[in-house]
Scaffold this active site. Sequence first.
Site, PDB file in Angstrom:
ATOM      1  N   HIS A   1      26.261   7.724  13.725  1.00 19.31           N
ATOM      2  CA  HIS A   1      26.350   6.460  12.976  1.00 19.31           C
ATOM      3  C   HIS A   1      25.223   6.342  11.942  1.00 19.31           C
ATOM      4  O   HIS A   1      24.313   5.504  12.080  1.00 19.31           O
ATOM      5  CB  HIS A   1      26.340   5.254  13.932  1.00 19.31           C
ATOM      6  CG  HIS A   1      26.781   3.989  13.263  1.00 19.31           C
ATOM      7  ND1 HIS A   1      27.399   2.958  13.929  1.00 19.31           N
ATOM      8  CD2 HIS A   1      26.712   3.573  11.959  1.00 19.31           C
ATOM      9  CE1 HIS A   1      27.666   1.973  13.084  1.00 19.31           C
ATOM     10  NE2 HIS A   1      27.253   2.326  11.875  1.00 19.31           N
TER      11      HIS A   1
ATOM     12  N   ARG B   1      34.246   1.630  11.757  1.00 19.55           N
ATOM     13  CA  ARG B   1      33.767   1.175  13.058  1.00 19.55           C
ATOM     14  C   ARG B   1      34.583   1.831  14.159  1.00 19.55           C
ATOM     15  O   ARG B   1      35.799   2.012  14.018  1.00 19.55           O
ATOM     16  CB  ARG B   1      33.919  -0.346  13.183  1.00 19.55           C
ATOM     17  CG  ARG B   1      32.837  -1.157  12.510  1.00 19.55           C
ATOM     18  CD  ARG B   1      31.490  -1.031  13.209  1.00 19.55           C
ATOM     19  NE  ARG B   1      30.489  -1.867  12.591  1.00 19.55           N
ATOM     20  CZ  ARG B   1      29.647  -1.481  11.622  1.00 19.55           C
ATOM     21  NH1 ARG B   1      29.671  -0.248  11.169  1.00 19.55           N
ATOM     22  NH2 ARG B   1      28.758  -2.320  11.121  1.00 19.55           N
TER      23      ARG B   1
END
Length: 316
Positions: free
Chosen positions: A279, A231
């Site tokens: 992502h 993350r």
Amino acid sequence: MTEAPQQGAILFYSEFDDPEEWRGHLRELAPWLDFRVWPDVGDPADIEWALVWKPPPGELRRFPNLRLIVNLGAGADSILADRTLPEHVPICRIVDPEMGRMMAQFALLAVMRHHRDFVSFERAKRQAEWRYIHPKPASAVRVGVMGLGSLGREAAALIASMGYRVAGWSRSPKRLEGIDTYAGQEELGAFLARSDILISLLPLTEETRDLIGRDVFSRLPRGAVFISLGRGHVVDEDALVEALRSGQVGEATLDVFRQEPLPKEHPFWAMEQVMITPHLASVAMAATSAPQVVENLLRTRAGQPPLNEVDRRKGY
Ligand code: NAP
Ligand code: GLV
């Protein structure tokens, strides 16, 4: 599996996943399931389960008979950030072998691109330059994986199977075949000092926020590679930019960012030594994840705790 109920409604919300794909796979396993796609919720009292990725904050409070929140992904940070979530409703996440394989492949691809000097060759090609760099074997490269959960473990195992020297770091001690393991803050320094390529597969929690910053980069061997797959908020991006500019970090592959999409003016875009992907290192796949979702619906109907439950206190 527990005996199938006659009916039950599940709410689907995701801006990334195809509801029709999920509807199809869930219907095969649970034809009785009433699949409702947000915002067509119908009577909120009908909804027993929520299958959601980043739903609007406050939304899940509207369903008085909600039994389970299924986070349609591995990382639960975004759902847990909703402080209005009903406290008595358990949250589970997707832990899927196909998702693990996809992440492991992505991590290996990134490791090999750095190890086999493709970053230099891509640059040399743009300059029409024949640049010979004598190859070194995988056994000369030490890879460190931060986070040895369902994804980190699989990535570590695949990379080790290619001959790299792999270590992993986690919160609690682990024993994994072929992987040197380190745990906790006390062993972080030793782990970093032996990591030529550092991969982050940590979840975002109160403990991991900003964990990978100036101090972590300074403890890596000079010129180390950083691969960020967990993350964005785990990484202090200003510290990373500084480490890349100084050469302390030689190259990076970044899939996750503090702000997504990464703003146009971010310094990462202009850095040749930085690969940016939007992502997508891995995703939850409906075909392989649907069975565990149905299993969990039935478990909560039967009063059992769901599989792969998120620990709200730990934050993952
Ligand atoms: P997981 O099974 O929950 O494992 C998390 C790992 O991190 C565990 O090994 C845990 O240690 C370790 N950890 C947590 N807090 C720590 C701390 N403070 N210090 C040291 N280690 C710590 O998670 P997962 O399924 O492997 O997924 C990892 C993350 O990948 C997700 O949370 C998500 O953010 C990210 N992700 C990214 C993508 C992408 O496309 N880029 C896709 C899917 C997931 P213990 O084993 O001791 O508990
Ligand atoms: C994706 O980032 C996930 O957590 O599943």
